[in-house]
Design an enzyme around this catalytic site. Structure first.
Site, mmCIF file in Angstrom:
data_model
loop_
_atom_site.group_PDB
_atom_site.id
_atom_site.type_symbol
_atom_site.label_atom_id
_atom_site.label_comp_id
_atom_site.label_asym_id
_atom_site.label_seq_id
_atom_site.Cartn_x
_atom_site.Cartn_y
_atom_site.Cartn_z
ATOM 1 N N MET A 60 0.722 -1.221 -0.063
ATOM 2 C CA MET A 60 -0.145 0.045 0.036
ATOM 3 C C MET A 60 0.747 1.166 0.108
ATOM 4 S SD MET A 60 -1.673 0.176 3.963
ATOM 5 C CE MET A 60 -2.638 1.596 3.612
ATOM 6 N N LEU A 76 -6.193 6.626 -1.237
ATOM 7 C CA LEU A 76 -6.760 5.402 -0.440
ATOM 8 C C LEU A 76 -8.117 5.577 -0.283
ATOM 9 C CD1 LEU A 76 -5.021 4.300 2.912
ATOM 10 C CD2 LEU A 76 -7.267 4.532 2.860
ATOM 11 N N LEU A 82 -10.607 -1.126 -1.406
ATOM 12 C CA LEU A 82 -10.225 -1.046 -0.054
ATOM 13 C C LEU A 82 -11.280 -0.604 0.706
ATOM 14 C CD1 LEU A 82 -7.786 -1.233 1.847
ATOM 15 C CD2 LEU A 82 -7.210 1.043 1.657
ATOM 16 N N ARG A 100 -9.531 14.335 7.063
ATOM 17 C CA ARG A 100 -8.560 13.422 7.941
ATOM 18 C C ARG A 100 -7.133 14.074 7.784
ATOM 19 N NH1 ARG A 100 -10.125 9.042 10.302
ATOM 20 N NH2 ARG A 100 -8.079 8.054 10.026
ATOM 21 N N TYR A 108 1.894 10.954 11.471
ATOM 22 C CA TYR A 108 3.247 11.063 10.943
ATOM 23 C C TYR A 108 4.369 11.807 11.439
ATOM 24 C CZ TYR A 108 1.385 7.908 7.357
ATOM 25 O OH TYR A 108 1.074 6.496 6.570
ATOM 26 N N SER A 115 6.573 7.689 6.488
ATOM 27 C CA SER A 115 6.565 6.399 6.573
ATOM 28 C C SER A 115 7.900 5.729 6.335
ATOM 29 C CB SER A 115 5.560 5.929 5.983
ATOM 30 O OG SER A 115 5.316 4.161 5.986
ATOM 31 N N ARG A 149 0.429 1.137 -3.844
ATOM 32 C CA ARG A 149 -0.804 1.261 -4.333
ATOM 33 C C ARG A 149 -1.333 2.911 -4.219
ATOM 34 N NH1 ARG A 149 -4.701 2.476 -6.470
ATOM 35 N NH2 ARG A 149 -6.674 1.353 -6.715
ATOM 36 N N TYR A 150 -0.724 3.555 -3.055
ATOM 37 C CA TYR A 150 -1.170 4.957 -2.869
ATOM 38 C C TYR A 150 -0.093 5.919 -2.529
ATOM 39 C CZ TYR A 150 -4.944 1.691 -1.479
ATOM 40 O OH TYR A 150 -6.004 0.608 -1.559
ATOM 41 N N CYS A 186 -9.118 -9.225 -1.048
ATOM 42 C CA CYS A 186 -9.438 -8.184 -2.367
ATOM 43 C C CYS A 186 -9.084 -6.876 -2.222
ATOM 44 C CB CYS A 186 -10.990 -8.513 -2.677
ATOM 45 S SG CYS A 186 -11.344 -9.987 -2.927
ATOM 46 N N HIS A 262 -4.838 -5.642 10.270
ATOM 47 C CA HIS A 262 -5.641 -4.905 9.901
ATOM 48 C C HIS A 262 -7.092 -5.259 9.616
ATOM 49 C CE1 HIS A 262 -7.010 -1.139 7.774
ATOM 50 N NE2 HIS A 262 -5.996 -0.668 7.713
ATOM 51 N N ASP A 339 7.697 -1.998 9.477
ATOM 52 C CA ASP A 339 6.999 -1.198 10.361
ATOM 53 C C ASP A 339 6.515 0.175 9.350
ATOM 54 O OD1 ASP A 339 7.388 -1.478 12.897
ATOM 55 O OD2 ASP A 339 9.709 -1.038 12.745
ATOM 56 N N GLU A 342 0.832 1.924 11.112
ATOM 57 C CA GLU A 342 0.060 1.044 12.133
ATOM 58 C C GLU A 342 0.709 0.150 13.047
ATOM 59 O OE1 GLU A 342 -0.621 1.320 8.546
ATOM 60 O OE2 GLU A 342 -2.847 1.445 8.213
ATOM 61 N N GLU A 346 -0.092 3.578 15.682
ATOM 62 C CA GLU A 346 -1.262 2.998 16.386
ATOM 63 C C GLU A 346 -0.979 2.226 17.283
ATOM 64 O OE1 GLU A 346 -5.434 0.841 14.423
ATOM 65 O OE2 GLU A 346 -3.838 1.723 13.071
ATOM 66 N N CYS A 400 -14.472 -14.371 -5.062
ATOM 67 C CA CYS A 400 -15.249 -14.176 -4.019
ATOM 68 C C CYS A 400 -16.870 -14.610 -4.301
ATOM 69 C CB CYS A 400 -15.248 -12.923 -3.112
ATOM 70 S SG CYS A 400 -13.508 -12.552 -2.399
ATOM 71 N N CYS A 403 -18.646 -11.576 -5.244
ATOM 72 C CA CYS A 403 -17.994 -10.522 -5.945
ATOM 73 C C CYS A 403 -18.933 -10.352 -7.229
ATOM 74 C CB CYS A 403 -16.782 -11.022 -6.373
ATOM 75 S SG CYS A 403 -15.628 -9.821 -7.487
ATOM 76 N N CYS A 408 -12.470 -6.870 -11.188
ATOM 77 C CA CYS A 408 -11.447 -7.872 -10.456
ATOM 78 C C CYS A 408 -11.767 -9.183 -11.442
ATOM 79 C CB CYS A 408 -12.385 -8.187 -9.085
ATOM 80 S SG CYS A 408 -11.631 -9.612 -8.340
#
Length: 427
Positions: A60, A76, A82, A100, A108, A115, A149-150, A186, A262, A339, A342, A346, A400, A403, A408
């Site tokens: 991610m 995200l 997601l 947010r 952060y 990160s 991904r993000y 997924c 997660h 690491d 999260e 978190e 799934c 789904c 997908c």
């Protein structure tokens, strides 16, 4: 006699320590400049029969600086794989992200301003490729890439770098998409593969050339899950054992091991997502390796929004146990391979300091990060995949139960269909 694990660990350390001085300086200068490590141009190794091979770590990602948090969150929350928000995803996702952003920027800032996931991903992939060059010379040289991904490097940036390095665009070549989520969902691996499929089609597939598999395009295969691999299990078990040894001997076997992963929205779980079962399989394998020495539970973290999510939540679990007087707790991030926010914020700050009220008996097992045992496991998984000639697992081709995603469906069809081309790389 030395154990098999210690021999593997020494072997991994020996193999991963070989790096020319000039290469160290080059990569270090790139890191200090905030750039990704650039792979040298692809050249055919004289000892290689099936190489070169691109090894692409998918994850991610995370913002490298607080200034990147807004874009990271926008991508995200706009990802329906997601966080499914329905028909208004493209409107609600960026709106939630903007609201947010200030809060997440502060988080952060509290873990150092960004990160570390990119640092660890690049390190793990590079070190794995060094081992692969030794144990799988027929597919060498192995070129390390990271596709987030993000966050940067995004999937499209990775693909463009592969072009520059001599893969695809009429030159062909083999690439392995290696998910860094050991357990398939997924929402995570599936989303990353959907994104890879999208950019593959845009840059060298049907939308780019008019052909589904034009001559000289990259041949892809996928390592889509590895939740009970012995090397992964061993790496987790060793980190847990190291933390258990910090307790007095008379309390050690009564410390509760809390595996934390997660969470997922219950709408995704009820659709048939395999993630909860695969996380539970990892937990059971680790506890079997430990001889079921301690009581344990699996809990879930990172719930977002008011909808129902998979529980019990890690924060609630720790708070309840501490209130009951069970204050010897070892937290284990069982679905993360390094690491990131999260673990560092978190778990380390919110759960251990706030929910556990700074109780000294509440501790966390070290993340996998640079573990030689873990990196050797990555190399073993990759070699077994390269030797198998499979384009993906049998499980990945099965959708799934609930789904309804055409994206997908087409993505799965594409990667399963690569079997016809992947077999050409096995002799």
């Amino acid at each position: 006699m030395a154990s098999k694990t210690s021999i593997l660990s020494k072997r991994a350390l020996q193999l991963t320590s070989r790096r020319p001085t000039t290469q160290i300086c080059y990569r270090e200068s790139l890191r200090r400049a905030g750039m990704a490590t650039v792979a040298p141009p692809v050249t055919q190794d004289s000892t290689s029969k099936r190489g070169p091979t691109a090894m692409v770590f998918m994850n991610m990602g995370g913002p490298a600086t607080t200034d990147e948090v807004g874009d990271f969150l926008s991508r995200l929350f706009s990802d329906g794989d997601l966080i499914p928000l329905g028909r208004l995803q493209n409107y609600l996702g960026p709106l939630i992200a903007r609201r947010r952003t200030p809060k997440i920027q502060k988080q952060y800032a509290d873990i150092g301003g960004g990160s570390p996931i990119r640092k660890w991903s690049e390190y793990q992939c590079e070190e794995m490729c060094k081992i692969l060059d030794q144990i799988s010379p027929e597919t060498a040289p192995h070129k390390p890439y990271v596709a987030f991904r993000y966050a940067n490097p995004l999937t499209e940036h990775m693909y463009e770098q592969m072009f520059k390095d001599g893969f695809g665009q009429g030159k062909g070549g083999r690439a392995v998409a290696f998910t860094q989520y050991p357990q398939y969902s997924c929402s995570t691996t599936g989303s990353s593969l959907n994104e890879l499929w999208k950019w593959r089609n845009r840059l060298e597939g049907k939308r780019a050339s008019g052909e589904m598999h034009p001559p000289g395009s990259i041949t892809w295969s996928v390592i889509d899950r590895w939740q009970t691999h012995p090397g992964l299990v061993e790496a987790f078990a060793q980190n847990i054992e190291a933390q258990l040894k910090t307790y007095p001997e008379e309390r050690r076997n009564n410390a509760v091991i809390l595996f934390s992963a997660h969470s997922l929205p219950m709408s995704v779980v009820n659709r048939g997502d395999p993630y909860p079962a695969e996380v539970a399989a990892t937990v059971n394998a680790v506890m079997a390796r430990l001889g079921f020495s301690n009581p344990y539970r699996l809990c879930w973290q990172s719930q977002v929004g008011p909808s129902a999510w998979l529980g019990a939540q890690t924060s609630d679990t720790v708070r309840e146990y501490v209130a009951r007087g069970q204050t010897d707790l070892v937290l284990v991030p069982i679905a993360f391979t390094s690491d990131h926010i999260e673990t560092l914020y978190e778990i380390d700050q919110e759960v251990m300091h706030e929910d556990a009220q700074n109780n000294p008996g509440v501790k966390r097992a070290e993340s996998l990060n640079g573990s030689p045992v873990f990196i050797q496991a990555l190399a073993d998984i990759a070699k077994a995949h390269l030797d198998s000639g499979m384009s993906c697992s049998r499980q990945m081709g099965l959708r799934c139960q609930g789904c309804k995603s055409e994206r997908c469906l087409e993505s799965k069809r594409f990667f399963a269909g690569e079997q016809a081309y992947t077999s050409n790389f096995v002799m």
